[in-house]
Structures are given as structure tokens and as C-alpha cells.
Design a protein around this motif. Structure first.
Motif, PDB file in Angstrom:
ATOM      1  N   ALA A   1      10.963 -10.152  -8.592  1.00  0.00           N
ATOM      2  CA  ALA A   1      12.083 -10.825  -9.799  1.00  0.00           C
ATOM      3  C   ALA A   1      13.277 -11.409  -8.663  1.00  0.00           C
ATOM      4  O   ALA A   1      14.183 -12.850  -8.766  1.00  0.00           O
ATOM      5  CB  ALA A   1      12.838  -9.684 -10.287  1.00  0.00           C
ATOM      6  N   ASN A   2      13.449 -11.407  -6.610  1.00  0.00           N
ATOM      7  CA  ASN A   2      14.132 -11.646  -5.980  1.00  0.00           C
ATOM      8  C   ASN A   2      13.642 -13.097  -5.068  1.00  0.00           C
ATOM      9  O   ASN A   2      14.236 -13.329  -4.496  1.00  0.00           O
ATOM     10  CB  ASN A   2      14.921 -10.857  -5.210  1.00  0.00           C
ATOM     11  N   GLY A   3      12.315 -13.552  -6.309  1.00  0.00           N
ATOM     12  CA  GLY A   3      11.359 -14.719  -4.876  1.00  0.00           C
ATOM     13  C   GLY A   3      11.717 -14.921  -3.864  1.00  0.00           C
ATOM     14  O   GLY A   3      10.642 -15.366  -3.108  1.00  0.00           O
ATOM     15  N   LYS A   4      10.519 -13.156  -4.045  1.00  0.00           N
ATOM     16  CA  LYS A   4      10.065 -12.795  -1.934  1.00  0.00           C
ATOM     17  C   LYS A   4       8.895 -12.788  -2.210  1.00  0.00           C
ATOM     18  O   LYS A   4       8.032 -12.687  -1.174  1.00  0.00           O
ATOM     19  CB  LYS A   4      10.485 -11.338  -1.610  1.00  0.00           C
ATOM     20  N   SER A   5       8.375 -12.749  -3.375  1.00  0.00           N
ATOM     21  CA  SER A   5       6.653 -12.747  -3.527  1.00  0.00           C
ATOM     22  C   SER A   5       6.236 -13.590  -4.776  1.00  0.00           C
ATOM     23  O   SER A   5       7.290 -13.545  -5.891  1.00  0.00           O
ATOM     24  CB  SER A   5       6.559 -11.433  -3.635  1.00  0.00           C
ATOM     25  N   PHE A   6       5.336 -13.778  -5.098  1.00  0.00           N
ATOM     26  CA  PHE A   6       5.165 -14.739  -5.841  1.00  0.00           C
ATOM     27  C   PHE A   6       3.747 -14.411  -7.229  1.00  0.00           C
ATOM     28  O   PHE A   6       3.284 -14.668  -7.888  1.00  0.00           O
ATOM     29  CB  PHE A   6       4.888 -16.479  -5.850  1.00  0.00           C
ATOM     30  N   VAL A   7       3.440 -13.347  -6.118  1.00  0.00           N
ATOM     31  CA  VAL A   7       2.209 -13.054  -7.844  1.00  0.00           C
ATOM     32  C   VAL A   7       2.089 -11.464  -7.167  1.00  0.00           C
ATOM     33  O   VAL A   7       2.304 -10.855  -5.897  1.00  0.00           O
ATOM     34  CB  VAL A   7       0.479 -12.895  -6.450  1.00  0.00           C
TER      35      VAL A   7
ATOM     36  N   PHE B   1       0.762  -1.448   0.400  1.00  0.00           N
ATOM     37  CA  PHE B   1      -0.244   0.181  -0.425  1.00  0.00           C
ATOM     38  C   PHE B   1       0.945   1.601  -0.038  1.00  0.00           C
ATOM     39  O   PHE B   1       0.170   2.441  -0.079  1.00  0.00           O
ATOM     40  CB  PHE B   1      -1.405  -0.201   1.514  1.00  0.00           C
ATOM     41  N   THR B   2       2.012   1.314   0.166  1.00  0.00           N
ATOM     42  CA  THR B   2       2.784   2.209   0.218  1.00  0.00           C
ATOM     43  C   THR B   2       4.018   2.171  -0.758  1.00  0.00           C
ATOM     44  O   THR B   2       4.756   3.343  -0.853  1.00  0.00           O
ATOM     45  CB  THR B   2       3.649   1.642   1.478  1.00  0.00           C
ATOM     46  N   GLN B   3       4.451   0.984  -0.770  1.00  0.00           N
ATOM     47  CA  GLN B   3       6.180   1.205  -1.578  1.00  0.00           C
ATOM     48  C   GLN B   3       5.723   1.502  -3.329  1.00  0.00           C
ATOM     49  O   GLN B   3       4.636   1.587  -3.881  1.00  0.00           O
ATOM     50  CB  GLN B   3       6.754  -0.623  -1.849  1.00  0.00           C
ATOM     51  N   THR B   4       7.081   2.305  -3.745  1.00  0.00           N
ATOM     52  CA  THR B   4       7.099   2.218  -4.991  1.00  0.00           C
ATOM     53  C   THR B   4       7.123   0.754  -6.123  1.00  0.00           C
ATOM     54  O   THR B   4       7.335  -0.292  -5.402  1.00  0.00           O
ATOM     55  CB  THR B   4       8.761   3.037  -5.331  1.00  0.00           C
ATOM     56  N   ASP B   5       6.836   1.177  -7.279  1.00  0.00           N
ATOM     57  CA  ASP B   5       7.046   0.227  -8.143  1.00  0.00           C
ATOM     58  C   ASP B   5       8.252  -0.766  -8.393  1.00  0.00           C
ATOM     59  O   ASP B   5       8.414  -1.863  -7.893  1.00  0.00           O
ATOM     60  CB  ASP B   5       6.593   0.488  -9.670  1.00  0.00           C
ATOM     61  N   GLU B   6       9.183  -0.089  -8.280  1.00  0.00           N
ATOM     62  CA  GLU B   6      10.385  -1.019  -8.419  1.00  0.00           C
ATOM     63  C   GLU B   6      10.751  -1.806  -7.232  1.00  0.00           C
ATOM     64  O   GLU B   6      11.175  -2.607  -6.987  1.00  0.00           O
ATOM     65  CB  GLU B   6      11.470   0.301  -8.625  1.00  0.00           C
ATOM     66  N   GLN B   7      10.077  -0.836  -5.729  1.00  0.00           N
ATOM     67  CA  GLN B   7      10.161  -2.017  -4.927  1.00  0.00           C
ATOM     68  C   GLN B   7       9.816  -3.936  -4.732  1.00  0.00           C
ATOM     69  O   GLN B   7       9.742  -4.794  -4.646  1.00  0.00           O
ATOM     70  CB  GLN B   7       9.898  -1.437  -3.395  1.00  0.00           C
ATOM     71  N   ALA B   8       8.455  -3.489  -5.420  1.00  0.00           N
ATOM     72  CA  ALA B   8       7.441  -4.903  -5.923  1.00  0.00           C
ATOM     73  C   ALA B   8       7.985  -5.579  -6.525  1.00  0.00           C
ATOM     74  O   ALA B   8       8.246  -6.136  -6.932  1.00  0.00           O
ATOM     75  CB  ALA B   8       5.706  -4.219  -6.279  1.00  0.00           C
ATOM     76  N   ARG B   9       9.241  -4.524  -7.584  1.00  0.00           N
ATOM     77  CA  ARG B   9       9.033  -5.719  -8.929  1.00  0.00           C
ATOM     78  C   ARG B   9      10.720  -6.191  -8.865  1.00  0.00           C
ATOM     79  O   ARG B   9      10.621  -7.687  -8.012  1.00  0.00           O
ATOM     80  CB  ARG B   9       9.322  -4.239 -10.179  1.00  0.00           C
TER      81      ARG B   9
END
Length: 544
Positions: A307-313, A295-303
């Protein structure tokens, strides 16, 4: 247009709604018919699917939204070919995308606005109606045969009913889609699904089960970490979850929701459906299935998390899937497989929430006094609403930028667009000026989908089979009502946004929902909705 976002398509304010095409809306404005002194350069025999070409060289000023992905170039083929075909030269007043709306307001206020102002998202035109700065374009539809034809053929009147002002006219020429175009959904790591022996989810409840399994297998992850948190926290996420509950929320925020059972509008942020959206997302956050930073992070942080396998969706459209996520994963997790899946189904059933109207064009009121006014309206009709004009704006020049065989479009081998020809040395937008959001709006289904990959076509096939989200009935506010509503609307929305985030993140207990609704009432939610319902009742009475 080629690239759009829900947040812009549905900037909802009190200027809520409506227009109806009664006799092409020109019969109630006899002064609009007196155009004898405004036909210089116009075609006497202009009509549906007929190439517009001015009878003398003409030039029209246009406000140009300068996109950083394809900055304006004077030597684009678009400009020279447009003049060759139409005998019209456009004089762009370039404004950076980031400053477009503010600069447009300043130009209009100073009386210096160009004649043609594209990239206007309803209801932002409302701000310029009472001053008389923009043209009531509904008075002049008889000059636009292609637009009238598509409204009739595609049965777009219900959608156009959302544009009318209280004077019965509309002031925006929107882009038109033959079919709703659903763009945003979520992308899922299908290789992880296979690893866990899970199927692609079809509902939000099934996604919950999938996320639970991902969390169990990868306890250090937040399985779902989203992007697009601006301008409001969780804008895209709230849009797609809200749509599954029959609401326009997040990017698509509309403060008034039509209740068909009660036959009246209710305040969106106080509805039971909105509460269920919050309850669902709160559950995901509480169980550490949804990253609270979504709800607060930048697009780059989410990407980077993806990319680093910390999220899958992650939230996705076709472009972000191809241009962002897959290239990111190719560098870090080359065996990962990411797929954009159809919008998940919720209590509202299998619906398609997309509108068939795009952002559109305002016309400066001073254009009406030009001797070339009729020619200008014919030109706009051809470029934005004829099949040939739409094809030209999107694909360019046959043989130079594309070929066409049996209705199928193919980019020339040396021309790229959204990765269709990744080895191409030239880019359709950057080097030629086609596929440009200032000029390329909507169109027939096959044209809209002509840039789509087979994968995206499958997505659209599923979405097109669904029921469109019903269009709310008209409720046009008067200038006085709109002024009053705007005083209530912003503090109400701010309170909804702030408390939505608190509820979802667990910073405010859900047991305080009733207290929250009371706070909305204290901020005039009931008065606001009363104003909207009064406007709706007046419209119903006046229009039988």
C-alpha cells in the motif's frame, strides 16, 4: 467450499494416499448391506438429482467450524430453508475456527463427537481410523447416488485413489470439483510495468527480469514482498514456486514425490527440483528483489508495504485482491493498478497444480447404529453432492438471495458477497448463512465459478487450459507403518523447513547442499521413503 487454502488442502503426512472405488467399495463389506433396522425416515425412491425429504422430522448433530468472518447465527435463512426442503434439522456443535482441529480430536477421543464432521482435511482422518471412531464411508456409497454419479462422470477415481487406507477402504467424503481450481498466484502492479515498458511475466525467469527492472527504477524498494508466512515460513511462496517445478511444497508440502522415470517415491526435500526452488529464491533475496521478511512478517506488514509503494508484487487470490489490496491502495495510491496474473511457468511446464478434491466429511462410527442412518447418508448426499444441494448451499434461495437466468447467477441487489454488490445492505454469508465453508463444497465448473468476477474468470480460463499436475500413485500405510513414519516425519520436515529458510536467506551456503541431504539421511529420510515405496509395491501387488 468457497474459501480454502493450499496449506489446508494438502496437509501431507505419512498417511499419504489412497482409495479405489471397486464396485462402489461396498461389495467387500457384506455387513454394510444389512440396513433393515436403519432406514427410519429414509426415502425409498431416493436417486440422482431427486430432492431428498425425510419421511419424518429428523435431527442430526454436526460439528460446526465457526468462522470469524461470518459467525454462526440461529436465525439464518439457511437453517430454516434446509429444514423446509429436507425435513432435517441440523444441531450444530460450534467450535471456533482457531480451535477446530484440536476440539474435534478431543470430542472424538471422548466418544462425544457429533455424527457429521465437515472441514476435515486429508490425511487428518488417518488419526482416527485405527480406533474405529469413524465410519469407513466407502462401504456405503450405494446410499449416495449423486456422489457415485459425479465420481463416474468426472473421472475422479485417480483422485479418490489418494484416500484409501491399507484396509482398502476410505474414511472421508471429500468435496468434489469437476475441474481443478487454482486459487493462488501473485498480484503485480501493472501500472509500474507500463511505466517501465514491460509485459506481464509468464514465467519465473521473466519475473526475475521484471523485478530487476523494478529494483533499478526504485532502488529503495523490495519489489516482491510476500505474505502468508504461517504456519511455515514462506508457505504460499514455496507452494507456487514448488508447483512450477512439479513439487508439492510449502503449504502443499508432501514429503514423498513420485519419480515417474525411476518408478518410485523420493524424498521431496532432497530432490534436485527442490534444490532449484531454493536456488531461485536465494537469487531473488541475494539481489534484494525479494524481501527477506516475506518468510516471517505478518500479513498486515506485507499489505502495508504494498500500500505504501515499498513493494509491487505480492501473493494473492481473488478475495485478497478485491478485499485487501485494492482497498488498501485506494487509500494511499489511488492511481495504482494491481492484477492477479496466471501462475508463472517453470521447468514443469504449463501445469495446473490444484486438486479436484476438497476437504471433506468424517462420519462418526456411532451413526451406523442409528435407526436413521440411511436417511442421514441420503441427506448428506443431497446437500453436498447433488446439483440442487450445492446450488442451495452456495447461493441460497432463488428470488430471495439470487436470481438465475439462462444458467447465470445474479445476487439480489441488496445482497453482497466478495464485493459483487458493495452497496448491498445484507451479506450472503453473514446475514443468510449461504456460501458457508461448512456446507458449500466444490461442484460443477459453472457453479464453482459463479462468484467469480470477469477478471477471475479470465485467470481460471488460462489455468483450466493447462495440464493438471499428475496424481501420485497409491501407497497406503498400515497402522504400524504410519506410527513409525510419523516418528520420522516431523523431525525431517522441521529440518527441511529450517534449512530451506537458511539457504534462501543466505545464512547457509548452497555449497552445503550435499551435507544437508546427508543430514536428512541421518534423520531416516531413506527409511521413510523405503516405507512409502514398500506400501506402494504392496498396493500394486494386491491390486494387480
Amino acid at each position: 467450499m468457497f474459501h480454502r487454502t493450499w496449506r489446508r488442502v494438502a496437509i501431507a503426512t505419512a498417511g499419504l494416499l489412497t482409495l479405489t472405488l471397486v464396485g462402489a467399495c461396498s461389495d467387500d463389506a457384506p455387513e454394510a448391506k444389512n440396513l433393515d433396522g436403519n432406514r427410519a425416515g429414509a426415502m425409498a425412491d431416493y436417486g440422482i438429482d431427486k430432492q431428498f425429504k425425510a419421511s419424518e422430522p429428523l435431527s442430526f448433530s454436526i460439528l460446526y467450524n465457526n468462522h470469524p468472518n461470518y459467525p454462526l447465527k440461529d436465525d439464518w435463512l439457511f437453517w430454516s430453508e434446509l429444514t423446509k426442503r429436507t425435513n432435517v434439522k441440523l444441531a450444530p456443535v460450534a467450535v471456533p475456527l482457531s480451535d477446530y482441529e484440536q476440539k474435534r480430536s478431543l470430542l472424538i477421543g471422548a466418544g462425544d463427537a457429533p455424527l457429521i464432521m465437515p472441514k476435515t482435511y486429508h490425511p487428518s482422518e488417518n488419526a482416527f481410523v485405527s480406533s474405529g471412531a469413524i465410519l469407513p464411508v466407502s462401504d456405503y456409497l450405494d446410499l449416495m447416488p449423486n456422489l457415485k454419479d459425479k465420481i463416474a462422470k468426472w473421472n475422479l477415481q485417480p483422485e479418490f485413489d489418494t484416500l484409501r487406507q491399507s484396509d482398502g477402504k476410505f474414511y472421508l467424503l471429500p468435496g468434489l470439483h469437476e475441474k481443478p481450481w487454482a486459487e493462488y498466484s501473485i498480484a503485480v502492479r501493472t501500472d509500474i510495468l507500463q511505466q517501465l515498458n514491460l509485459q506481464i511475466p509468464k514465467t519465473w525467469d521473466e519475473l526475475y527480469t521484471v523485478l530487476k527492472a523494478m529494483k533499478a527504477r526504485y532502488p529503495d524498494s523490495y519489489p516482491y514482498s510476500d505474505r502468508w508466512s504461517k504456519p511455515n515460513p514462506g508457505g504460499e511462496l514455496l507452494s507456487i514456486v514448488g508447483a512450477a517445478h512439479g513439487l508439492r511444497t510449502g503449504w502443499s508440502w508432501n514429503p514423498a514425490t513420485w519419480d515417474p522415470a525411476a518408478k518410485k517415491f523420493v524424498y521431496t526435500g532432497a530432490t534436485e527440483q527442490y534444490k532449484q526452488v531454493i536456488v531461485y529464491l536465494n537469487k531473488l533475496v541475494a539481489e534484494k528483489l525479494l524481501d527477506p521478511e516475506s518468510f516471517t512478517q505478518t500479513d498486515e506488514q506485507a499489505r502495508q508495504k504494498l500500500a505504501n509503494g515499498k513493494s509491487f508484487v505480492i501473493g494473492s487470490n481473488a478475495q485478497s485482491l478485491v478485499n485487501d489490496y485494492r482497498p488498501d491502495l485506494a487509500k494511499t495510491l489511488p492511481n495504482a493498478k494491481l492484477t492477479k496474473i496466471p501462475m508463472l511457468v517453470g521447468p514443469a511446464g504449463e501445469i495446473n497444480p490444484a486438486s479436484r478434491l476438497e476437504n471433506g466429511i468424517m462420519i462418526s462410527k456411532k451413526a451406523r447404529d442409528s435407526k436413521n442412518f440411511v436417511a442421514m447418508m441420503q441427506f448428506i448426499d443431497w446437500l453436498y453432492y447433488s446439483d440442487a444441494g450445492q446450488e442451495f448451499a452456495k447461493w441460497g434461495v432463488e428470488g430471495t438471495t439470487f436470481t438465475k437466468d439462462a444458467g447465470k447467477y445474479t445476487l439480489n441487489p441488496d445482497v453482497d458477497m466478495i464485493g459483487l454488490n458493495p452497496k448491498g445492505s445484507k451479506h450472503l454469508q453473514k446475514d443468510f448463512g449461504f456460501g458457508n465453508g461448512v456446507f458449500s463444497y466444490g461442484g460443477k465448473l459453472d457453479l464453482v465459478q459463479s462468484f467469480f468476477s470477469p477478471e477471475e474468470m479470465e485467470f481460471q480460463k488460462v489455468m483450466n487450459a493447462r495440464t493438471p499436475l499428475p496424481v501420485d500413485p497409491p501407497a497406503p500405510l498400515t497402522d504400524e507403518e504410519r506410527e513409525q513414519a510419523s516418528l520420522w516425519e516431523t523431525p525431517l520436515k522441521d529440518h527441511v523447513v529450517q534449512n530451506t529458510l537458511k539457504f534462501i536467506l543466505g545464512q547457509r551456503p548452497l555449497t552445503e547442499w550435499d551435507a544437508y541431504v546427508g543430514e536428512l539421511k541421518a534423520k531416516n529420510a531413506d527409511q521413510y521413503i523405503g516405507l512409502v515405496n514398500k506400501a506402494h509395491e504392496r498396493f500394486e501387488k494386491d491390486n494387480g
